[in-house]
Design an enzyme around this catalytic site. Structure first.
Site, PDB file in Angstrom:
ATOM      1  N   GLY A  28      40.074  26.357  35.839  1.00 41.15           N
ATOM      2  CA  GLY A  28      39.362  26.845  37.025  1.00 41.15           C
ATOM      3  C   GLY A  28      40.327  26.989  38.193  1.00 41.15           C
ATOM      4  O   GLY A  28      41.409  26.368  38.205  1.00 41.15           O
ATOM      5  N   ASN A  29      39.985  27.819  39.139  1.00 40.64           N
ATOM      6  CA  ASN A  29      40.808  27.979  40.341  1.00 40.64           C
ATOM      7  C   ASN A  29      40.012  28.661  41.435  1.00 40.64           C
ATOM      8  O   ASN A  29      39.080  29.418  41.152  1.00 40.64           O
ATOM      9  CB  ASN A  29      42.118  28.725  40.034  1.00 40.64           C
ATOM     10  CG  ASN A  29      41.947  29.790  38.991  1.00 40.64           C
ATOM     11  OD1 ASN A  29      41.407  30.850  39.273  1.00 40.64           O
ATOM     12  ND2 ASN A  29      42.358  29.509  37.756  1.00 40.64           N
ATOM     13  N   SER A  45      48.649  25.104  40.099  1.00 40.67           N
ATOM     14  CA  SER A  45      48.572  25.133  38.638  1.00 40.67           C
ATOM     15  C   SER A  45      48.754  23.723  38.073  1.00 40.67           C
ATOM     16  O   SER A  45      49.648  22.994  38.518  1.00 40.67           O
ATOM     17  CB  SER A  45      49.678  26.056  38.114  1.00 40.67           C
ATOM     18  OG  SER A  45      49.676  26.076  36.717  1.00 40.67           O
ATOM     19  N   SER A  74      48.046  28.684  41.027  1.00 39.22           N
ATOM     20  CA  SER A  74      47.264  28.877  39.800  1.00 39.22           C
ATOM     21  C   SER A  74      47.837  30.048  38.999  1.00 39.22           C
ATOM     22  O   SER A  74      48.196  31.086  39.571  1.00 39.22           O
ATOM     23  CB  SER A  74      45.813  29.188  40.181  1.00 39.22           C
ATOM     24  OG  SER A  74      45.165  29.779  39.077  1.00 39.22           O
ATOM     25  N   SER A  75      47.887  29.900  37.677  1.00 43.28           N
ATOM     26  CA  SER A  75      48.433  30.971  36.832  1.00 43.28           C
ATOM     27  C   SER A  75      47.557  32.233  36.870  1.00 43.28           C
ATOM     28  O   SER A  75      47.987  33.293  36.446  1.00 43.28           O
ATOM     29  CB  SER A  75      48.584  30.479  35.393  1.00 43.28           C
ATOM     30  OG  SER A  75      47.336  30.014  34.923  1.00 43.28           O
ATOM     31  N   GLU A  76      46.335  32.096  37.403  1.00 40.44           N
ATOM     32  CA  GLU A  76      45.450  33.267  37.526  1.00 40.44           C
ATOM     33  C   GLU A  76      45.529  33.905  38.914  1.00 40.44           C
ATOM     34  O   GLU A  76      44.589  34.579  39.332  1.00 40.44           O
ATOM     35  CB  GLU A  76      43.997  32.879  37.230  1.00 40.44           C
ATOM     36  CG  GLU A  76      43.698  32.537  35.792  1.00 40.44           C
ATOM     37  CD  GLU A  76      43.768  33.716  34.818  1.00 40.44           C
ATOM     38  OE1 GLU A  76      44.198  34.824  35.205  1.00 40.44           O
ATOM     39  OE2 GLU A  76      43.396  33.497  33.657  1.00 40.44           O
ATOM     40  N   HIS A  95      36.791  30.860  40.463  1.00 43.35           N
ATOM     41  CA  HIS A  95      36.843  31.139  39.019  1.00 43.35           C
ATOM     42  C   HIS A  95      36.520  29.854  38.260  1.00 43.35           C
ATOM     43  O   HIS A  95      37.204  28.842  38.454  1.00 43.35           O
ATOM     44  CB  HIS A  95      38.220  31.676  38.631  1.00 43.35           C
ATOM     45  CG  HIS A  95      38.464  31.651  37.160  1.00 43.35           C
ATOM     46  ND1 HIS A  95      37.544  32.111  36.248  1.00 43.35           N
ATOM     47  CD2 HIS A  95      39.499  31.185  36.426  1.00 43.35           C
ATOM     48  CE1 HIS A  95      38.018  31.948  35.021  1.00 43.35           C
ATOM     49  NE2 HIS A  95      39.197  31.381  35.102  1.00 43.35           N
ATOM     50  N   HIS A  97      34.912  27.769  34.528  1.00 46.19           N
ATOM     51  CA  HIS A  97      34.717  27.797  33.075  1.00 46.19           C
ATOM     52  C   HIS A  97      33.411  27.064  32.783  1.00 46.19           C
ATOM     53  O   HIS A  97      33.327  26.285  31.834  1.00 46.19           O
ATOM     54  CB  HIS A  97      35.859  27.095  32.356  1.00 46.19           C
ATOM     55  CG  HIS A  97      37.176  27.804  32.440  1.00 46.19           C
ATOM     56  ND1 HIS A  97      38.309  27.343  31.816  1.00 46.19           N
ATOM     57  CD2 HIS A  97      37.556  28.953  33.068  1.00 46.19           C
ATOM     58  CE1 HIS A  97      39.334  28.158  32.052  1.00 46.19           C
ATOM     59  NE2 HIS A  97      38.896  29.146  32.829  1.00 46.19           N
ATOM     60  N   HIS A 158      36.269  33.544  28.090  1.00 43.04           N
ATOM     61  CA  HIS A 158      37.065  32.827  29.083  1.00 43.04           C
ATOM     62  C   HIS A 158      36.200  32.034  30.079  1.00 43.04           C
ATOM     63  O   HIS A 158      36.209  30.806  30.043  1.00 43.04           O
ATOM     64  CB  HIS A 158      37.977  33.848  29.785  1.00 43.04           C
ATOM     65  CG  HIS A 158      38.923  33.267  30.764  1.00 43.04           C
ATOM     66  ND1 HIS A 158      39.991  33.950  31.259  1.00 43.04           N
ATOM     67  CD2 HIS A 158      38.957  32.049  31.373  1.00 43.04           C
ATOM     68  CE1 HIS A 158      40.653  33.190  32.110  1.00 43.04           C
ATOM     69  NE2 HIS A 158      40.038  32.034  32.193  1.00 43.04           N
TER      70      HIS A 158
HETATM   71 ZN   LIG Z   1      40.236  30.536  33.530  1.00 38.23          ZN
END
Ligand SMILES: [Zn+2]
Length: 209
Positions: A28-29, A45, A74-76, A95, A97, A158
């Site tokens: 999540g982010n 991250s 965050s990687s997103e 974001h 999950h 996802h």
């Molecule tokens: Zn995700």
């Protein structure tokens, strides 16, 4: 809003989302767009949420350059920046999950309009964005398509994305997406799921204008 306020409000909603089980582990982010400085405050991250502090938040430019912060963003982050580039009214992205919404994302099944709170919060049926590998630019490109005219979508296999003009409304939308998925699932175990009639939705939309 000053820098410390951005950090504090981002931390508050990140902890809320974690405590409400919208994501687990370090998944999540969340982010907030600072339109005065054209940068975003984003969660780091791979940092455990339990001990996360304001200082752990990362400030990046729209092309991912780290301006402030001791961690990687965050990687997103490209998911977030792409939404801000394409949806100028949006100032916050959440974001998640969350389990029931992600169940729909795995089943590749949109969440229909089944609850009245979905209209003001999400705006319409929650669509499933096309699959993309995590961290790729395509995550954001597909999400923007599925978010057209809406405040939320699912990411295939996802999770979910909620957006808003401020972090509180984006967070509430994330909660309502999960709620709608859960209620749909429960309703389907006791009977046939009924959707809100289209003509009633139209009357409601007119009232909201
Ligand atoms: Zn995700």
């Amino acid at each position: 809003m000053n820098k410390q306020n951005y950090r504090e409000i981002l931390l508050t909603y990140t902890k809320k989302a974690y405590e409400n089980k919208l994501f687990a582990g370090t998944s999540g982010n969340l982010s907030i767009y600072d339109d005065e400085n054209d940068c975003i405050y984003i969660t780091p991250s791979s940092i455990p949420y339990e001990n996360m502090t304001c200082e752990d938040m990362v400030v990046i430019t729209m092309d991912g350059t780290v301006l402030e912060g001791k961690h990687q963003p965050s990687s997103e982050w490209k998911l977030h920046t792409n939404i801000y580039k394409e949806r100028k009214e949006i100032k916050a992205v959440v974001h998640t999950h969350s389990p029931y919404a992600t169940t729909f994302a795995v089943a590749n099944m949109p969440i229909p309009m089944i609850l009245v709170e979905m209209l003001p919060s999400i705006g319409d049926t929650v669509q499933v964005a096309g699959f993309a590998l995590p961290g790729d630019e395509k995550v954001g490109i597909e999400a923007v398509k599925a978010l057209e005219g809406r405040k939320g979508c699912l990411l295939k296999n996802h999770g979910a994305v909620a957006i808003g003009e401020e972090i509180e409304s984006a967070y509430i939308t994330a909660v309502y997406i999960e709620d709608a998925a859960r209620i749909y699932y429960l309703a389907s175990t006791v009977g046939t799921v009924g959707e809100i009639p289209e003509e009633q939705l139209e009357i409601f939309r007119q009232r909201m204008k």
